[in-house]
Design a protein around this motif. Structure first.
Motif, PDB file in Angstrom:
ATOM      1  N   PRO A 143      53.609 -61.090  68.369  1.00  0.00           N
ATOM      2  CA  PRO A 143      53.011 -60.561  69.602  1.00  0.00           C
ATOM      3  C   PRO A 143      52.722 -61.604  70.665  1.00  0.00           C
ATOM      4  O   PRO A 143      52.425 -61.247  71.817  1.00  0.00           O
ATOM      5  CB  PRO A 143      51.701 -59.925  69.109  1.00  0.00           C
ATOM      6  CG  PRO A 143      51.372 -60.642  67.839  1.00  0.00           C
ATOM      7  CD  PRO A 143      52.707 -60.935  67.206  1.00  0.00           C
ATOM      8  N   GLN A 144      52.812 -62.891  70.325  1.00  0.00           N
ATOM      9  CA  GLN A 144      52.385 -63.933  71.261  1.00  0.00           C
ATOM     10  C   GLN A 144      53.032 -63.832  72.640  1.00  0.00           C
ATOM     11  O   GLN A 144      52.336 -63.980  73.661  1.00  0.00           O
ATOM     12  CB  GLN A 144      52.622 -65.313  70.660  1.00  0.00           C
ATOM     13  CG  GLN A 144      52.002 -66.440  71.474  1.00  0.00           C
ATOM     14  CD  GLN A 144      52.232 -67.803  70.840  1.00  0.00           C
ATOM     15  OE1 GLN A 144      53.360 -68.213  70.606  1.00  0.00           O
ATOM     16  NE2 GLN A 144      51.138 -68.507  70.555  1.00  0.00           N
ATOM     17  N   PRO A 145      54.353 -63.595  72.759  1.00  0.00           N
ATOM     18  CA  PRO A 145      54.946 -63.541  74.110  1.00  0.00           C
ATOM     19  C   PRO A 145      54.317 -62.468  75.002  1.00  0.00           C
ATOM     20  O   PRO A 145      54.052 -62.715  76.184  1.00  0.00           O
ATOM     21  CB  PRO A 145      56.427 -63.241  73.829  1.00  0.00           C
ATOM     22  CG  PRO A 145      56.658 -63.803  72.456  1.00  0.00           C
ATOM     23  CD  PRO A 145      55.401 -63.513  71.711  1.00  0.00           C
ATOM     24  N   TYR A 146      54.069 -61.287  74.447  1.00  0.00           N
ATOM     25  CA  TYR A 146      53.505 -60.221  75.276  1.00  0.00           C
ATOM     26  C   TYR A 146      52.015 -60.407  75.521  1.00  0.00           C
ATOM     27  O   TYR A 146      51.501 -60.017  76.583  1.00  0.00           O
ATOM     28  CB  TYR A 146      53.816 -58.850  74.662  1.00  0.00           C
ATOM     29  CG  TYR A 146      55.192 -58.392  75.070  1.00  0.00           C
ATOM     30  CD1 TYR A 146      55.421 -57.877  76.341  1.00  0.00           C
ATOM     31  CD2 TYR A 146      56.280 -58.534  74.216  1.00  0.00           C
ATOM     32  CE1 TYR A 146      56.683 -57.486  76.741  1.00  0.00           C
ATOM     33  CE2 TYR A 146      57.544 -58.156  74.609  1.00  0.00           C
ATOM     34  CZ  TYR A 146      57.741 -57.633  75.879  1.00  0.00           C
ATOM     35  OH  TYR A 146      58.997 -57.267  76.291  1.00  0.00           O
ATOM     36  N   LEU A 147      51.318 -60.997  74.563  1.00  0.00           N
ATOM     37  CA  LEU A 147      49.917 -61.325  74.818  1.00  0.00           C
ATOM     38  C   LEU A 147      49.806 -62.322  75.974  1.00  0.00           C
ATOM     39  O   LEU A 147      48.931 -62.210  76.840  1.00  0.00           O
ATOM     40  CB  LEU A 147      49.276 -61.910  73.556  1.00  0.00           C
ATOM     41  CG  LEU A 147      49.049 -60.921  72.408  1.00  0.00           C
ATOM     42  CD1 LEU A 147      48.588 -61.663  71.156  1.00  0.00           C
ATOM     43  CD2 LEU A 147      48.033 -59.853  72.802  1.00  0.00           C
TER      44      LEU A 147
END
Length: 229
Positions: A143-147
């Motif tokens: 999820p890091q890119p969208y967070l």
């Protein structure tokens, strides 16, 4: 699920690039085939792998350890040079034009210089918020890119909608707390559904945007090529 239009209310839009806003397949094949020929690898095999994998994975699979950094550097140069082969997908320009500046950004697993060149090559604007491979430690489906994208836009993930064409991208956005519109063309509808897509479209033009008081109302038209039955 109902096959009619789906309405999603949000404050921001985060979009993948390759396969979602642009068709870059010819550019990817051209760039990596040139690298393969230079280094004595099978151009067809390398080009096919590059369509589905990140650049470091392609370099690791096909090139010797001492060649990998050169392959990555060469693929960067070749990818930027081939950006003129990239084409915007139907409705991409209209969709981006309908969203106010500062209310959208791009989230991609690719490298910044390449993705910027591809957007420009396709005649699309480069957003102020562009999350690329250089900006995160863990790429999709983490999820890091969208967070990070939601953070840069100043919205809660639940207040954003993502457009994605791969199951990995859909899972990344869903894990971050975004709702997701899956764009058909790269992967089967069932794969995008299974990953958690809330709706499907044939192309970016399947999403219409109405803006009022900083709120985006997205009308998502069900695809002709796959039903939600």
């Amino acid at each position: 699920m109902d096959a009619g239009p789906v309405t999603l209310i949000c404050r921001a839009l985060l979009l993948d690039v390759d396969g979602t806003l642009v068709d870059s397949a010819e550019a990817v094949r051209s760039a990596w085939a040139a690298v393969a020929e230079e280094l004595g690898a099978d151009p067809d095999a390398v080009a096919a792998a590059a369509l589905a994998r990140r650049a470091p994975e392609v370099a690791e699979e096909f090139f010797a350890p001492e060649e990998r950094q050169h392959a990555l550097d060469a693929s960067l140069r070749a990818s930027v040079a081939s950006a003129g082969l990239v084409r915007a997908l139907p409705g991409a320009a209209d969709l981006l034009a309908a969203v106010p500046d500062g209310a959208w950004g791009c989230v991609t697993s690719g490298r910044r210089e390449i993705l910027t060149a591809r957007l420009r090559g396709a005649g699309l604007p480069v957003p102020e918020v562009l999350v690329t491979a250089e900006d995160v430690e863990r790429g999709k489906p983490d999820p890091q890119p969208y967070l990070r994208g939601a953070e840069l836009l100043g919205v809660e993930p639940a207040d954003a909608v993502a457009l994605e064409d791969t199951p990995e991208g859909v899972r990344s956005a869903r894990a971050a707390g975004l709702r997701v519109v899956g764009v058909l063309g790269t992967h089967a509808a069932d794969d995008l559904r299974a990953a958690g897509a809330d709706a499907l479209v044939d192309a970016p033009g399947g999403v219409r945007v109405r803006v009022a008081d900083g709120v985006l109302e997205l009308t998502v038209t069900a695809p002709r090529t796959a039903s939600w039955s």
